[in-house]
Design a protein around this motif. Structure first.
Motif, mmCIF file in Angstrom:
data_model
loop_
_atom_site.group_PDB
_atom_site.id
_atom_site.type_symbol
_atom_site.label_atom_id
_atom_site.label_comp_id
_atom_site.label_asym_id
_atom_site.label_seq_id
_atom_site.Cartn_x
_atom_site.Cartn_y
_atom_site.Cartn_z
ATOM 1 N N GLN A 160 0.830 -1.198 0.000
ATOM 2 C CA GLN A 160 0.000 0.000 0.000
ATOM 3 C C GLN A 160 0.861 1.243 0.000
ATOM 4 O O GLN A 160 1.912 1.283 0.639
ATOM 5 N N VAL A 161 0.407 2.228 -0.726
ATOM 6 C CA VAL A 161 1.081 3.528 -0.770
ATOM 7 C C VAL A 161 0.060 4.577 -0.363
ATOM 8 O O VAL A 161 -1.058 4.604 -0.887
ATOM 9 N N GLN A 162 0.441 5.417 0.557
ATOM 10 C CA GLN A 162 -0.407 6.539 0.935
ATOM 11 C C GLN A 162 0.209 7.825 0.427
ATOM 12 O O GLN A 162 1.424 8.038 0.575
ATOM 13 N N TYR A 176 8.016 3.909 -8.534
ATOM 14 C CA TYR A 176 6.660 4.254 -8.950
ATOM 15 C C TYR A 176 6.652 5.347 -10.005
ATOM 16 O O TYR A 176 7.441 6.299 -9.940
ATOM 17 N N GLU A 224 -2.872 3.279 -9.389
ATOM 18 C CA GLU A 224 -3.483 2.451 -8.354
ATOM 19 C C GLU A 224 -3.750 3.222 -7.063
ATOM 20 O O GLU A 224 -4.646 2.871 -6.301
ATOM 21 N N TYR A 225 -2.938 4.223 -6.816
ATOM 22 C CA TYR A 225 -3.017 4.926 -5.535
ATOM 23 C C TYR A 225 -3.252 6.410 -5.784
ATOM 24 O O TYR A 225 -2.647 6.994 -6.696
ATOM 25 N N TRP A 226 -4.080 7.009 -4.929
ATOM 26 C CA TRP A 226 -4.470 8.407 -5.100
ATOM 27 C C TRP A 226 -4.427 9.141 -3.762
ATOM 28 O O TRP A 226 -4.738 8.567 -2.717
#
Length: 127
Positions: free
Chosen positions: A1-3, A32, A115-117
């Motif tokens: 997971q990336v925040q 990324y 994928e991450y926002w």
């Protein structure tokens, strides 16, 4: 997971400048592809800029070329969007996004690639 956490938005006069920052959690930021998108009221979210890892391949949407600059500092897990010569059409919520991406360069412009926002930061340009 990336925040992802964006900052730097605000109110600016037309012709002014702002720098947005997006800091990512995790230890693999450097691999990324990072992107900036924006969404104006009543409009769909649109691509603004992206920067790939490694060779730092960079893409911009035509309307911001020459005015916006995307960059990254892997040591700080941060991607930046330097915005200048701002006009009312730049008013929007700006979102940072991240993707582990190996596809064709043009796909960095596609929302579903990412994928991450982040939660978004408001930029308002007054005339």
């Amino acid at each position: 997971q990336v925040q992802l956490v964006e900052s730097g938005g605000g109110l600016v006069q037309a012709g002014g400048s702002l720098r947005l920052s997006c800091t990512a959690s995790g230890r693999t930021f450097s691999i990324y592809t990072m992107g900036w998108f924006r969404q104006a009221p009543g409009k769909e979210r649109e691509f603004v800029a992206a920067i790939r890892p490694g060779t730092f391949g960079i893409s911009y949407t035509d309307s911001v070329k020459g005015r916006f600059t995307i960059s990254r500092d892997n040591a700080k897990n941060t991607v930046y969007l330097e915005m200048s010569s701002l006009n009312s059409e730049d008013t929007a919520v700006y979102y940072c996004a991240a993707a582990l991406f190996r596809g064709p360069a043009q796909n960095v412009r596609v929302i579903s690639t990412f994928e991450y926002w982040g939660q978004g930061t408001q930029v308002t340009v007054s005339s």
